[in-house]
Scaffold this active site. Structure first.
Site, PDB file in Angstrom:
ATOM      1  N   LYS A  96     -37.618  18.411  39.834  1.00 55.23           N
ATOM      2  CA  LYS A  96     -36.673  17.601  38.748  1.00 55.23           C
ATOM      3  C   LYS A  96     -35.692  16.814  39.592  1.00 55.23           C
ATOM      4  O   LYS A  96     -35.289  17.072  40.649  1.00 55.23           O
ATOM      5  CB  LYS A  96     -35.991  18.878  38.150  1.00 55.23           C
ATOM      6  CG  LYS A  96     -35.174  18.141  36.865  1.00 55.23           C
ATOM      7  CD  LYS A  96     -34.417  19.337  36.183  1.00 55.23           C
ATOM      8  CE  LYS A  96     -33.532  18.960  35.274  1.00 55.23           C
ATOM      9  NZ  LYS A  96     -32.935  20.044  34.224  1.00 55.23           N
ATOM     10  N   SER A 171     -33.573  19.880  29.178  1.00 57.06           N
ATOM     11  CA  SER A 171     -33.426  18.698  30.265  1.00 57.06           C
ATOM     12  C   SER A 171     -34.855  18.352  31.261  1.00 57.06           C
ATOM     13  O   SER A 171     -34.706  17.228  31.911  1.00 57.06           O
ATOM     14  CB  SER A 171     -32.146  18.498  30.949  1.00 57.06           C
ATOM     15  OG  SER A 171     -31.889  19.566  31.775  1.00 57.06           O
ATOM     16  N   SER A 195     -32.822  24.657  29.391  1.00 51.86           N
ATOM     17  CA  SER A 195     -33.615  23.249  29.836  1.00 51.86           C
ATOM     18  C   SER A 195     -34.771  23.381  30.590  1.00 51.86           C
ATOM     19  O   SER A 195     -35.366  22.629  30.880  1.00 51.86           O
ATOM     20  CB  SER A 195     -32.636  22.615  30.869  1.00 51.86           C
ATOM     21  OG  SER A 195     -31.496  21.957  30.028  1.00 51.86           O
TER      22      SER A 195
END
Length: 513
Positions: A96, A171, A195
């Site tokens: 990420k 996210s 997330s």
């Protein structure tokens, strides 16, 4: 570096802010002593330069070619590998883009960090490479990782692999979407408000929010110290287990590991042990959220939960009444905590022992200077409400929420004393449509939080929870969330593996999309 002494105008403004009745003579007296104090700070700069970080030398990679980025899930491509042996040997891993990796740009979904290249590796990056994994790129994430949907990043929306008109969830939007279309075998995600679990639910893959502190957060852009989790996403339970095995374990530089964190076990072993004797409880409060829950999601998860009975486990109904108040406790911690850590604390905060990412703090502070209006609507909301709460009530409600968190932990512990695993929908809804055109701030706030009521609780309590794809409805995946006892991540993986191996989920994401 020579540090400037504050001007008289700056000192007057500070005195006014903190309601200090100081004459100009008083301020001049204070000002006169500050030059000497600031010499200590100048010396700190000298000491920091004499002990540089040992950043590895590596190929910095490249921006993704649009032809290889149909879901807009990549923000950077690379091929970084250190060894051919280890639990991740042969595995392609995406990280990420809130994770620092030396020599590769990091934006965390945010143009304010444009041009920032970390000079150090996050602990989990070191562990992935030492375990044989090949890091193949950085996955898109939401603006400062602050959204449960996938349209807030400055790099544009990440599209759902099952229906490009819909969100992939956030996210960790790119991490889940890229796993779903076989662009990587597994990926790192972060989870402060679902997330990891929301995007894996929406994309039809597997995502584990580990026990709080099991995986070190060192070198990852934080949101709120007591909510921060980082964990694995994979196309299979085995991939999730392997990535967890690689990245879990003690790290003296992470204050989130305030309890004794045991050395990681071999999570990829024992996955196929039978579920005989395992007791699974279907949590009543996780279903039927008024105005939010979709009937087909509730029905699919309940039917899937009872399927564990055929796999050797015992299934029953159970209740965690306080689950319905978890959203309020989480909100009380998240808003002021994120405001203090991300905004006032320049992506680090203070009052903790561990590794402070100085280059990231400098870059974020510099990016915000004069450009704060570029913050996303969810972050602006947090700034406005966080400042109001701090100014008007001086941290009272953050403190109350933190004081209530042990009661929420006990509520889950009590339920898990009766059963081994709790089950509910990951999200009460399937992937929602992406917005078309500009929406009002109020609409954006609603769109980025609507899918989250079931996931917030375990970010507060720290219990491990995993989202597994359990059904398809109207062409979209439905996620089922399993919650386990503190430290019982292996039990969740074993239950998830049994459901996966039963073949009941027909989505088969990496082949059908």
């Amino acid at each position: 570096m020579s540090l400037d002494v504050p001007t008289m105008a700056e000192l007057r403004a500070t005195a006014l802010l903190y309601q200090l009745e100081l004459s100009d003579a008083d301020l001049e007296s204070f000002q006169a002593t500050m030059g000497q104090a600031l010499k200590s700070y100048e010396r700190l700069d000298e000491l920091a330069r004499s002990t540089p970080l040992c950043a590895p030398t590596r190929d910095g990679g490249r921006p993704p070619d649009p032809r290889e980025n149909r879901l807009n899930g990549w923000v950077w491509r690379c091929s970084v590998k250190e060894t051919d042996t280890g639990v991740l040997a042969g595995k392609r891993v995406a990280i990420k883009d809130n994770v620092c990796m030396a020599g590769l740009p990091m934006r965390n979904g945010c143009s304010l960090l444009e041009g920032y290249v970390p000079d150090f590796d996050a602990t989990i990056v070191k562990r992935i490479l030492a375990s044989g994994g090949e890091i193949v790129g950085k996955a898109s994430c939401e603006y400062l990782s602050f959204s449960g949907s996938s349209f807030t990043a400055d790099s544009g929306p990440v599209l759902n692999p099952h229906d490009p008109s819909r969100t992939s969830g956030g996210s960790s939007s790119g991490s889940a979407a890229l796993v779903a279309v076989n662009e990587c075998d597994c990926a790192v995600g972060g989870d402060q408000g679902g997330s990891i679990r929301i995007p894996t639910s929406f994309c039809g893959v597997y995502g584990l929010k580990p026990t709080y502190g099991l995986v070190p957060y060192t070198g990852v852009f934080p949101i709120e110290m007591t909510l921060d989790h980082v964990g694995p996403i994979g196309a299979s339970v085995d991939d999730v287990a392997r990535l967890l095995e690689a990245i879990a374990g003690p790290d003296a530089m992470d204050p989130r590991q305030h309890r004794s964190i045991a050395e990681p076990i071999r999570y990829s072993y024992g996955l196929d042990e039978p579920l005989t004797g395992l007791k699974i409880g279907i949590v009543a409060e996780g279903f039927g959220w008024e105005g939010v829950s979709e009937p087909d999601v509730d029905e699919a998860v309940e039917e899937s939960a009872w399927h564990f009975d055929r796999l050797g486990a015992r299934v029953c109904r159970t209740s965690v009444p306080m689950h319905r108040d978890a959203i309020h406790i989480w909100q009380g911690i998240m808003t002021e905590g994120a405001f203090d850590t991300m905004i006032r604390g320049h992506a680090a905060g203070t009052n903790w022992k561990g590794f402070y990412p100085v280059s990231l703090m400098d870059a974020f502070a510099s990016g915000r200077a004069g450009r704060a209006d570029r913050l996303s609507d969810p972050v602006k909301f947090t700034v406005l409400l966080g400042q109001h709460l701090q100014s008007r009530w001086h941290g009272r409600y953050y403190a109350i929420a933190q004081n209530l968190s042990p009661l929420l932990i006990k509520a889950y512990d009590d339920a898990l004393a009766e059963v081994d695993v709790l089950v509910m929908p990951t999200s009460p809804m399937k992937a929602t449509l992406l917005p078309v055109g500009r929406e009002s701030p109020a609409s954006v706030i609603a769109r980025v939080t609507e899918m989250g009521p079931n996931v917030y609780a375990t970010d507060v309590t720290g219990h491990p929870s995993i989202s597994i794809p359990c059904a398809m409805s109207n062409g979209l995946p439905v996620g089922m969330m399993l919650v386990g006892r503190q430290g019982a991540d292996a039990t969740l993986l074993r239950a998830a593996r049994a459901y996966e191996e039963s073949g009941r989920y027909k989505g088969n994401p990496q082949r059908d999309i």
